[in-house]
Motif scaffolding. Structure first.
Motif, mmCIF file in Angstrom:
data_model
loop_
_atom_site.group_PDB
_atom_site.id
_atom_site.type_symbol
_atom_site.label_atom_id
_atom_site.label_comp_id
_atom_site.label_asym_id
_atom_site.label_seq_id
_atom_site.Cartn_x
_atom_site.Cartn_y
_atom_site.Cartn_z
ATOM 1 N N THR A 38 -4.848 3.802 3.095
ATOM 2 C CA THR A 38 -5.017 2.194 3.434
ATOM 3 C C THR A 38 -3.736 2.014 4.298
ATOM 4 O O THR A 38 -4.194 1.332 5.469
ATOM 5 N N ARG B 79 -0.949 4.536 -1.474
ATOM 6 C CA ARG B 79 -2.242 4.463 -0.834
ATOM 7 C C ARG B 79 -1.867 4.845 0.577
ATOM 8 O O ARG B 79 -2.190 3.744 1.510
ATOM 9 N N SER C 217 0.812 -1.047 -0.201
ATOM 10 C CA SER C 217 -0.030 0.218 0.100
ATOM 11 C C SER C 217 0.760 1.113 -0.050
ATOM 12 O O SER C 217 0.644 2.357 -0.898
#
Length: 128
Positions: A78, A75, A70
């Motif tokens: 996340t 991200r 992630s």
């Protein structure tokens, strides 16, 4: 968009690395992994506990690798979510150590749970 602040990335990457690498330790030395976790010797040398710790370790590795993937994909929300969810695991670790009389380890793991959960819930990595 939030400006890049490297200090925000240090705790999640330490946790991700610790879980990804530390989770494989029970495969080559389960008794040492159980001792490092903080549980007493009678648990560390029990074969059923060693088998269970191998299972536990595989899941820890999965979470650590998921955090790294992630992170590398950018991200960060996340990553924060996984940090927040680590609260449950760390709180369970603390409770287990407490039940086994490992009070110092229980306090450490309890404070870690609060730190990880808070970090994730506040979205510190993503800069929310």
């Amino acid at each position: 968009m939030a400006s890049f602040k490297p200090w925000r990335h240090i705790p999640p990457l330490l946790i991700a690395t610790g879980q990804a690498i530390g989770g494989i330790m029970p495969f080559w030395d389960p008794a040492a992994a159980i001792r490092a976790f903080g549980l007493p010797e009678q648990i560390a040398t029990a074969h059923p506990a060693q088998l269970s710790f191998m299972i536990y370790g595989s899941r820890a590795t999965i979470i650590g690798v998921a955090m790294w993937i992630s992170y590398l994909r950018g991200r960060l929300r996340t990553v924060d979510l996984l940090m927040a969810l680590n609260f449950y695991g760390s709180a369970t670790d603390a409770y287990t150590c407490w039940l086994e009389g490992e009070i110092g380890k229980a306090w450490f793991r309890g404070l870690l749970a609060i730190f990880l959960g808070g970090w994730g819930l506040l979205g510190v990595t993503a800069g929310a």
